[in-house]
Design a protein around this motif. Structure first.
Motif, PDB file in Angstrom:
ATOM      1  N   ALA A  21       3.471   5.938  -5.572  1.00  0.00           N
ATOM      2  CA  ALA A  21       3.329   6.149  -7.018  1.00  0.00           C
ATOM      3  C   ALA A  21       2.352   7.283  -7.301  1.00  0.00           C
ATOM      4  O   ALA A  21       2.534   8.053  -8.242  1.00  0.00           O
ATOM      5  N   GLU A  22       1.330   7.392  -6.493  1.00  0.00           N
ATOM      6  CA  GLU A  22       0.328   8.437  -6.683  1.00  0.00           C
ATOM      7  C   GLU A  22       0.760   9.793  -6.119  1.00  0.00           C
ATOM      8  O   GLU A  22       0.460  10.826  -6.695  1.00  0.00           O
ATOM      9  N   ARG A  23       1.453   9.778  -4.975  1.00  0.00           N
ATOM     10  CA  ARG A  23       1.678  11.014  -4.234  1.00  0.00           C
ATOM     11  C   ARG A  23       3.115  11.525  -4.211  1.00  0.00           C
ATOM     12  O   ARG A  23       3.348  12.676  -3.861  1.00  0.00           O
ATOM     13  N   GLY A  24       4.066  10.666  -4.500  1.00  0.00           N
ATOM     14  CA  GLY A  24       5.466  11.061  -4.392  1.00  0.00           C
ATOM     15  C   GLY A  24       5.820  12.154  -5.390  1.00  0.00           C
ATOM     16  O   GLY A  24       5.294  12.193  -6.494  1.00  0.00           O
ATOM     17  N   THR A  25       6.722  13.031  -4.984  1.00  0.00           N
ATOM     18  CA  THR A  25       7.192  14.065  -5.909  1.00  0.00           C
ATOM     19  C   THR A  25       8.164  13.425  -6.901  1.00  0.00           C
ATOM     20  O   THR A  25       8.709  12.345  -6.652  1.00  0.00           O
ATOM     21  N   ASP A  26       8.380  14.093  -8.010  1.00  0.00           N
ATOM     22  CA  ASP A  26       9.349  13.592  -8.989  1.00  0.00           C
ATOM     23  C   ASP A  26      10.724  13.426  -8.342  1.00  0.00           C
ATOM     24  O   ASP A  26      11.423  12.445  -8.612  1.00  0.00           O
ATOM     25  N   GLU A  27      11.095  14.352  -7.483  1.00  0.00           N
ATOM     26  CA  GLU A  27      12.398  14.298  -6.810  1.00  0.00           C
ATOM     27  C   GLU A  27      12.486  13.075  -5.901  1.00  0.00           C
ATOM     28  O   GLU A  27      13.512  12.402  -5.855  1.00  0.00           O
TER      29      GLU A  27
ATOM     30  N   LEU B 202       7.020   5.578 -13.379  1.00  0.00           N
ATOM     31  CA  LEU B 202       5.939   5.626 -14.363  1.00  0.00           C
ATOM     32  C   LEU B 202       4.587   5.982 -13.730  1.00  0.00           C
ATOM     33  O   LEU B 202       3.586   6.108 -14.434  1.00  0.00           O
ATOM     34  N   ARG B 203       4.601   6.086 -12.394  1.00  0.00           N
ATOM     35  CA  ARG B 203       3.389   6.375 -11.624  1.00  0.00           C
ATOM     36  C   ARG B 203       2.290   5.340 -11.868  1.00  0.00           C
ATOM     37  O   ARG B 203       1.105   5.650 -11.910  1.00  0.00           O
ATOM     38  N   ASN B 204       2.733   4.101 -12.005  1.00  0.00           N
ATOM     39  CA  ASN B 204       1.823   2.980 -12.189  1.00  0.00           C
ATOM     40  C   ASN B 204       1.583   2.365 -10.807  1.00  0.00           C
ATOM     41  O   ASN B 204       2.258   1.419 -10.396  1.00  0.00           O
ATOM     42  N   ALA B 205       0.639   2.927 -10.081  1.00  0.00           N
ATOM     43  CA  ALA B 205       0.373   2.528  -8.700  1.00  0.00           C
ATOM     44  C   ALA B 205      -0.025   1.056  -8.566  1.00  0.00           C
ATOM     45  O   ALA B 205       0.510   0.358  -7.689  1.00  0.00           O
ATOM     46  N   PRO B 206      -0.944   0.530  -9.410  1.00  0.00           N
ATOM     47  CA  PRO B 206      -1.291  -0.889  -9.260  1.00  0.00           C
ATOM     48  C   PRO B 206      -0.089  -1.820  -9.481  1.00  0.00           C
ATOM     49  O   PRO B 206       0.089  -2.794  -8.758  1.00  0.00           O
TER      50      PRO B 206
ATOM     51  N   GLU C 259       0.827  -1.211   0.000  1.00  0.00           N
ATOM     52  CA  GLU C 259       0.000   0.000   0.000  1.00  0.00           C
ATOM     53  C   GLU C 259       0.856   1.254   0.000  1.00  0.00           C
ATOM     54  O   GLU C 259       0.507   2.252  -0.638  1.00  0.00           O
ATOM     55  N   LEU C 260       1.973   1.197   0.704  1.00  0.00           N
ATOM     56  CA  LEU C 260       2.887   2.342   0.679  1.00  0.00           C
ATOM     57  C   LEU C 260       3.417   2.571  -0.728  1.00  0.00           C
ATOM     58  O   LEU C 260       3.516   3.712  -1.179  1.00  0.00           O
ATOM     59  N   ALA C 261       3.737   1.491  -1.442  1.00  0.00           N
ATOM     60  CA  ALA C 261       4.226   1.627  -2.824  1.00  0.00           C
ATOM     61  C   ALA C 261       3.131   2.225  -3.711  1.00  0.00           C
ATOM     62  O   ALA C 261       3.401   3.094  -4.553  1.00  0.00           O
ATOM     63  N   PHE C 262       1.912   1.762  -3.544  1.00  0.00           N
ATOM     64  CA  PHE C 262       0.780   2.291  -4.307  1.00  0.00           C
ATOM     65  C   PHE C 262       0.640   3.799  -4.074  1.00  0.00           C
ATOM     66  O   PHE C 262       0.547   4.586  -5.024  1.00  0.00           O
ATOM     67  N   LEU C 263       0.644   4.193  -2.801  1.00  0.00           N
ATOM     68  CA  LEU C 263       0.483   5.608  -2.465  1.00  0.00           C
ATOM     69  C   LEU C 263       1.675   6.438  -2.939  1.00  0.00           C
ATOM     70  O   LEU C 263       1.502   7.581  -3.386  1.00  0.00           O
TER      71      LEU C 263
END
Length: 186
Positions: free
Chosen positions: A63-69, A152-156, A57-61
């Protein structure tokens, strides 16, 4: 509700009925760690099961919320782990940092602090179970794939890859425990 009560019992949050839930601002990691170290034999298994629940779940979030940096930093950690691995050295500290960075990028303080609270146990368990060079290479490959999914911001996909990584790690714990038991019988 039960999860919130558990977090309150270890001092991460304070529940005020009618008012809300508040983060205490304390860092109970050493207290939490010492509490769990009293568990003895089952500690590595329980820790692996906990991580298997939290980290996908942390990885999913992330991907959705992390900054590019932040996501670039995760990718950089993977490159550093690869370099150290090619030198035949262990990358345990960077491994822990990789998982911490994902938790930070997820922007969920309670989940992040929960993982942080057991991070020193994670480092101990990581050193105990990942002695097999094939297990280290497998973990490194998962890290690279997870970092790619995050970028790639592929959360799933990030969730599924982290689930696979945690399942692999749980298998390592179970194999390590079985090996210990067979040595005890001799």
């Amino acid at each position: 509700r039960e999860a919130l009560r558990s977090l309150q019992s270890i001092g991460l949050i304070k529940i005020e009925h009618g008012s809300g839930v508040y983060i205490t601002g304390t860092r109970p990691s050493t207290e939490l760690s010492s509490h769990f170290q009293k568990m003895g034999e089952d500690l590595l298994l329980v820790l692996a099961e906990t991580r298997r629940i939290l980290e996908p779940e942390l990885a999913f979030l992330a991907a959705e919320r992390g900054t590019d940096e932040e996501l670039m930093e995760i990718e950089s950690l993977v490159r550093q782990m690869e370099e150290i691995s090619q030198q035949g050295k262990d990358f345990a500290e960077l491994d822990v940092l990789f998982h911490r960075q994902i938790a930070h990028a997820a922007r969920n303080t309670i989940l992040s602090q929960t993982l942080e609270g057991v991070s020193d146990l994670f480092l101990e368990s990581r050193r105990a179970i990942l002695l097999d060079p094939n297990a280290l290479l497998r973990a490194l490959r998962y890290h690279a794939l997870i970092a790619d999914s995050l970028k790639l911001r592929n959360a799933p996909q990030a969730r599924l890859l982290m689930q696979g990584h945690m399942n692999s790690m749980l298998d390592e714990v179970l194999a390590s425990e079985a090996q210990k038991q067979s040595k005890k019988k001799l």
